[in-house]
Enzyme design. Structure first.
Site, PDB file in Angstrom:
ATOM      1  N   GLY A 197       8.557  67.295  56.013  1.00  0.00           N
ATOM      2  CA  GLY A 197       7.661  67.684  55.648  1.00  0.00           C
ATOM      3  C   GLY A 197       6.503  67.109  56.207  1.00  0.00           C
ATOM      4  O   GLY A 197       6.758  66.640  57.643  1.00  0.00           O
ATOM      5  N   HIS A 201     -21.481  69.876  75.145  1.00  0.00           N
ATOM      6  CA  HIS A 201     -20.563  70.014  76.014  1.00  0.00           C
ATOM      7  C   HIS A 201     -19.906  69.233  77.046  1.00  0.00           C
ATOM      8  O   HIS A 201     -20.948  68.396  77.533  1.00  0.00           O
ATOM      9  CB  HIS A 201     -21.271  71.775  77.413  1.00  0.00           C
ATOM     10  CG  HIS A 201     -20.443  71.629  78.614  1.00  0.00           C
ATOM     11  ND1 HIS A 201     -18.751  72.500  78.398  1.00  0.00           N
ATOM     12  CD2 HIS A 201     -20.548  71.472  79.213  1.00  0.00           C
ATOM     13  CE1 HIS A 201     -18.522  72.858  79.581  1.00  0.00           C
ATOM     14  NE2 HIS A 201     -19.377  72.132  79.992  1.00  0.00           N
TER      15      HIS A 201
END
Length: 466
Positions: free
Chosen positions: A183, A445
């Site tokens: 997990g 960007h």
């Protein structure tokens, strides 16, 4: 024996408890918080989220220096591990943050009742510390969190066989670390020690890796973990662990039913956590627990006993610090007559491996099982300019949206900074945004967030950069 009267007594100072106490103080409630440990912050700040993330960051930098500096044009003659300094840095961060919580308590005039809290009657909490203190109160909020779970045949010895707390402070790098459980805890701490040089074998009972995550993400994760050297064995039932000097022999049943053993010098038991109600006295005053020990509450976090509420790991649901925080705020605001709420569809889940894994909302199997029509879009980090500049191109973003309304139902990410990128998705789900809403929002960007935008574009059949 001293006695004081409060509007609210919170039992437990983890993220849920201490945030609830602060919010209560902001709302004008005279508040006390009971904590048995010498520092505030609960498991998360002391021996959970924070120290593990400190070690994950340090071990990742160590691995990057050893394995990836040359490709950036950085020549390093040799990289040496200084484990005591690494562990010391972790401890320093923990001290700073737990001290910060103590400072917040002082700022908001919250009484820290130091000792083990026990509900002796509705409206009365006894605190056993250096002295016994009795807190009379109009309201009690149980925020006692969770403790490591165990499995039959494997007993902690605090040294060679231990849980996550022990694995945060190994005095040396194990030669062979056997992790029982694949997990979040097992994968994160297994990754830490693998990066620092340990051979790591992970034994997982479930037949698939990370079944709570979207299958497409889990498949990518399995390949990347194997590439990193983690030996993950699925469908394995551990039946015992026997210490032999400085080694431990772990017995297990393989998927084919054959009994096998494996030997390592340390064993980390990471099979999950269970609610912490021992010594609380909750059942004795009428608080109802389910068969797994979780406190039963209604939609407003109230128990069956008037004046007693519960939040966080001690009630059903995912054991996440941020879930506990939001529940604590909602519970306290409800006590004060305000409309507090938690949207459980918008709670992110993050695994801080490398790369990170993050999700929010529904998975593809969950939508199929519920009969919800959906469409999906995805985009790889491999096609993202910022990911290339970072040298971190593994992974992808996947968006699930309603086939008819385009409402975002789930977002699943494996890749660089996934834990940060998932915040945009959580906000989108909280405000019922569509995939087109994400696609039409301007993303700077070059940034990793453009991968989220492109996945949203792909859900609409108009991806641009692939």
């Amino acid at each position: 024996m001293s006695q004081e009267t409060f509007d609210l007594v919170v039992i437990g100072s983890g993220p849920g408890g201490y945030v609830a106490a602060i919010r209560a103080a902001q709302l004008g409630l005279r508040t006390a918080c009971v904590e048995k440990d010498p520092t505030l912050g609960g498991t998360c700040l002391n021996v959970g989220c924070i120290p593990s993330k400190a070690l994950l960051e340090s071990s990742e930098r160590f691995a990057a220096a050893r394995l990836h500096s040359a490709e950036h044009g950085i020549k390093i003659g040799g990289v040496e591990l200084d484990l005591p300094t690494m562990l010391g840095r972790k401890d320093k961060i923990v001290k700073q943050l737990t001290g910060g919580v103590a400072g917040l308590f002082r700022k908001h005039k919250i009484h820290w009742a130091k000792g083990l809290g026990k509900i002796v009657a509705p409206g009365k909490v006894e605190v056993a510390g250096e002295t016994t203190e009795v807190l009379a109160t109009k309201r009690i909020l149980i925020a006692t969190g969770s403790v490591p779970a165990t499995i039959p045949g494997v007993a902690f010895d605090g040294d060679r066989i231990g849980h996550s707390t022990h694995a945060l402070a190994y005095p040396s790098v194990p030669e062979h670390l056997i992790v029982i459980g694949a997990g979040v805890i097992g994968l994160e701490l297994g990754s830490v020690w693998a990066r620092l040089g340990a051979k790591v074998t992970v034994l997982e009972y479930m037949p698939a890796l990370l079944p709570i995550m979207d299958p497409d993400v889990s498949k990518v994760a399995a390949k990347l973990f194997a590439k990193q050297g983690l030996d993950i064995r699925l469908g394995v039932k551990v039946t015992g662990a026997t210490r032999k000097g400085d080694t431990v022999e772990v017995a297990f049943t393989a998927p084919d039913g054959q009994s096998q053993t494996i030997t390592g010098d340390r064993v980390l038991v990471a099979v999950g956590r269970k609610p912490n109600t021992e010594g609380l006295g909750a059942e004795a005053v009428g608080v109802q627990l389910d068969r797994r020990g979780f406190v039963q509450v209604d939609a407003h976090y109230a128990t069956a006993v008037p004046g007693i509420w519960a939040i966080g790991d001690v009630i059903p649901g995912p054991m996440l610090a941020h879930k506990a925080e939001e529940e604590g705020i909602a519970a306290v605001e409800g006590m004060a007559g305000q409309p507090g709420h938690v949207n459980y569809d918008a709670i992110p889940n993050i695994i801080y491996t490398h790369p990170e894994i993050a999700s929010v909302g529904k998975t593809e199997p969950e939508l199929k099982q519920a009969g919800v029509p959906f469409k999906k879009g995805s985009f790889p980090f491999l096609a993202n300019a910022r990911a290339k500049a970072l040298g971190e191109t593994d992974g992808m973003v996947k968006i699930l949206a309603h086939a008819e309304t385009d409402r975002v139902l789930g977002v699943h990410i494996i890749g660089p900074r996934a834990g940060d990128l998932i915040a945009e998705a959580a906000v989108a789900i909280e405000f019922s945004a569509s995939a087109e809403d994400i696609a039409r929002s301007v993303h700077a960007h070059p940034t990793l967030s453009e991968v989220v935008k492109e996945a949203a574009l792909d859900a609409g059949g108009r991806v641009l950069n692939i």
